[in-house]
Design a protein around this motif. Structure first.
Motif, PDB file in Angstrom:
ATOM      1  N   VAL A 294      11.064  16.154   1.093  1.00  0.00           N
ATOM      2  CA  VAL A 294      10.832  14.746   0.796  1.00  0.00           C
ATOM      3  C   VAL A 294      10.495  13.979   2.066  1.00  0.00           C
ATOM      4  O   VAL A 294       9.635  13.086   2.058  1.00  0.00           O
ATOM      5  N   ASP A 295      11.151  14.318   3.168  1.00  0.00           N
ATOM      6  CA  ASP A 295      10.829  13.678   4.447  1.00  0.00           C
ATOM      7  C   ASP A 295       9.359  13.887   4.797  1.00  0.00           C
ATOM      8  O   ASP A 295       8.658  12.948   5.201  1.00  0.00           O
TER       9      ASP A 295
ATOM     10  N   ARG B 201      -0.402   7.828  -5.405  1.00  0.00           N
ATOM     11  CA  ARG B 201       0.274   8.385  -4.229  1.00  0.00           C
ATOM     12  C   ARG B 201       1.789   8.250  -4.369  1.00  0.00           C
ATOM     13  O   ARG B 201       2.499   7.997  -3.397  1.00  0.00           O
ATOM     14  N   THR B 202       2.289   8.439  -5.595  1.00  0.00           N
ATOM     15  CA  THR B 202       3.730   8.352  -5.851  1.00  0.00           C
ATOM     16  C   THR B 202       4.233   9.665  -6.423  1.00  0.00           C
ATOM     17  O   THR B 202       3.670  10.192  -7.381  1.00  0.00           O
ATOM     18  N   ALA B 203       5.306  10.173  -5.829  1.00  0.00           N
ATOM     19  CA  ALA B 203       6.001  11.348  -6.352  1.00  0.00           C
ATOM     20  C   ALA B 203       7.306  10.888  -6.994  1.00  0.00           C
ATOM     21  O   ALA B 203       7.830   9.811  -6.679  1.00  0.00           O
ATOM     22  N   VAL B 204       7.841  11.701  -7.893  1.00  0.00           N
ATOM     23  CA  VAL B 204       9.051  11.349  -8.633  1.00  0.00           C
ATOM     24  C   VAL B 204      10.136  12.376  -8.345  1.00  0.00           C
ATOM     25  O   VAL B 204       9.929  13.578  -8.561  1.00  0.00           O
TER      26      VAL B 204
ATOM     27  N   GLU C 201       0.810  -1.211   0.000  1.00  0.00           N
ATOM     28  CA  GLU C 201       0.000   0.000   0.000  1.00  0.00           C
ATOM     29  C   GLU C 201       0.847   1.267   0.000  1.00  0.00           C
ATOM     30  O   GLU C 201       0.367   2.340  -0.329  1.00  0.00           O
ATOM     31  N   GLY C 202       2.090   1.154   0.390  1.00  0.00           N
ATOM     32  CA  GLY C 202       2.958   2.323   0.459  1.00  0.00           C
ATOM     33  C   GLY C 202       2.966   2.914   1.863  1.00  0.00           C
ATOM     34  O   GLY C 202       2.171   2.511   2.705  1.00  0.00           O
ATOM     35  N   PRO C 203       3.875   3.837   2.108  1.00  0.00           N
ATOM     36  CA  PRO C 203       4.848   4.342   1.134  1.00  0.00           C
ATOM     37  C   PRO C 203       6.024   3.386   0.919  1.00  0.00           C
ATOM     38  O   PRO C 203       6.366   2.608   1.804  1.00  0.00           O
ATOM     39  N   VAL C 204       6.612   3.464  -0.257  1.00  0.00           N
ATOM     40  CA  VAL C 204       7.811   2.716  -0.604  1.00  0.00           C
ATOM     41  C   VAL C 204       8.752   3.649  -1.359  1.00  0.00           C
ATOM     42  O   VAL C 204       8.345   4.711  -1.839  1.00  0.00           O
ATOM     43  N   ILE C 205      10.020   3.237  -1.454  1.00  0.00           N
ATOM     44  CA  ILE C 205      10.991   3.938  -2.279  1.00  0.00           C
ATOM     45  C   ILE C 205      11.256   3.073  -3.497  1.00  0.00           C
ATOM     46  O   ILE C 205      11.802   1.971  -3.385  1.00  0.00           O
TER      47      ILE C 205
ATOM     48  N   TRP D 137       3.275   9.252   1.128  1.00  0.00           N
ATOM     49  CA  TRP D 137       3.554   9.224  -0.306  1.00  0.00           C
ATOM     50  C   TRP D 137       4.777   8.366  -0.591  1.00  0.00           C
ATOM     51  O   TRP D 137       5.778   8.429   0.128  1.00  0.00           O
ATOM     52  N   SER D 138       4.694   7.560  -1.658  1.00  0.00           N
ATOM     53  CA  SER D 138       5.857   6.825  -2.139  1.00  0.00           C
ATOM     54  C   SER D 138       6.714   7.752  -2.993  1.00  0.00           C
ATOM     55  O   SER D 138       6.251   8.788  -3.478  1.00  0.00           O
ATOM     56  N   LEU D 139       7.971   7.355  -3.189  1.00  0.00           N
ATOM     57  CA  LEU D 139       8.908   8.183  -3.946  1.00  0.00           C
ATOM     58  C   LEU D 139       9.649   7.318  -4.948  1.00  0.00           C
ATOM     59  O   LEU D 139      10.203   6.267  -4.596  1.00  0.00           O
ATOM     60  N   GLN D 140       9.667   7.745  -6.192  1.00  0.00           N
ATOM     61  CA  GLN D 140      10.460   7.086  -7.235  1.00  0.00           C
ATOM     62  C   GLN D 140      11.757   7.854  -7.409  1.00  0.00           C
ATOM     63  O   GLN D 140      11.746   9.072  -7.606  1.00  0.00           O
TER      64      GLN D 140
END
Length: 254
Positions: A123-124, A79-82, A50-54, A131-134
């Motif tokens: 980002v923190d 829910r993913t940011a890049v 479900e996230g968040p993940v990196i 939120w997940s982060l790519q």
């Protein structure tokens, strides 16, 4: 080095998310399918996540971001940011606005290494909010298809926030839209054979701990790339590349 530009938080509002989903899945995605034939492998590794993940991906083209986002389950994609290079994408307001709206990018400095204190406060806050982060760990696009040295900022963020790392390996985008080209190109021949094959492979999530060596974490990501058949740069050897046959993968989906 100068501080990164301000994080465009408006890009995560409901209206912006709706515009982005419509653009990515309804307009840009079908357009890219004219030029590429997409295969997704290892999606079962994300079942129940479900996230968040990196998400830690290699980088060969500006096509990587939309292709990876399209391959994610909707619950993660929305829910993913890049992470985007602040010096490249945020040098002008027009470009920053466009990429923020289209892909929910957040500015990060290149060559961040261990990410010194205060460098990633925006980002923190993003990860703490679920939120997940790519992240493209090479910091720049590959010019020859090989995976370059992986910077360790993704490992630091994952350990600091106690979230899993998901390795992502993508191939084919560098041939479809190489560095220096602003639009995909077709292969010689008739359609659909003119389309480039693009493969996105997801590895199993794993959770670093604060006591894990960040370089060992990135080595685990690199080893996943090698298992996928990539030529990579080992962290302790400069200028040498390793490659081994890809492991069997489930049938692809498009």
């Amino acid at each position: 080095m100068a501080a990164a530009p301000r994080d465009p938080t408006w890009a995560r509002r409901l209206w912006a998310r709706a515009v982005r989903e419509t653009f990515l899945m309804g307009l840009l995605g079908p357009t890219m399918d004219v030029y590429t034939r997409r295969g997704i492998h290892g999606a079962s590794a994300l079942a129940g996540v479900e996230g968040p993940v990196i998400l830690v991906a290699n980088h060969g083209s500006h096509m990587d971001t939309p292709e990876i986002l399209r391959a994610l389950p909707r619950r993660l994609r929305r829910r993913t940011a890049v992470a985007a290079a602040a010096d490249y994408f945020y040098g002008s307001r027009r470009r920053a606005t466009a990429v923020s709206l289209a892909f929910n990018t957040v500015p990060m400095r290149r060559n961040g290494g261990g990410l010194e204190a205060g460098a990633t406060q925006h980002v923190d806050a993003l990860i703490d909010d679920g939120w997940s982060l790519q992240i493209f760990a090479e910091d720049t696009r590959s010019r020859d298809g090989r995976v370059g040295r992986l910077h360790s900022g993704a490992a630091v963020l994952a350990a600091a926030h106690d979230v899993p790392v998901v390795p992502v390996y993508i191939t084919g985008t560098g041939a479809a839209m190489p560095v220096g080209q602003s639009w995909p190109k077709r292969r010689p021949g008739r359609w659909p054979r003119r389309r480039h094959d693009v493969e996105i492979r997801f590895g199993a999530p794993f959770r670093p701990t604060p006591i894990d060596d960040r370089h060992a974490v990135m080595e685990r990501v690199r080893e996943f790339y090698v298992r996928c058949g990539a030529a990579t740069t080992p962290p302790s050897v400069t200028g040498r590349f390793e490659k081994q046959s890809a492991e069997p993968w489930p049938a692809s989906t498009t």
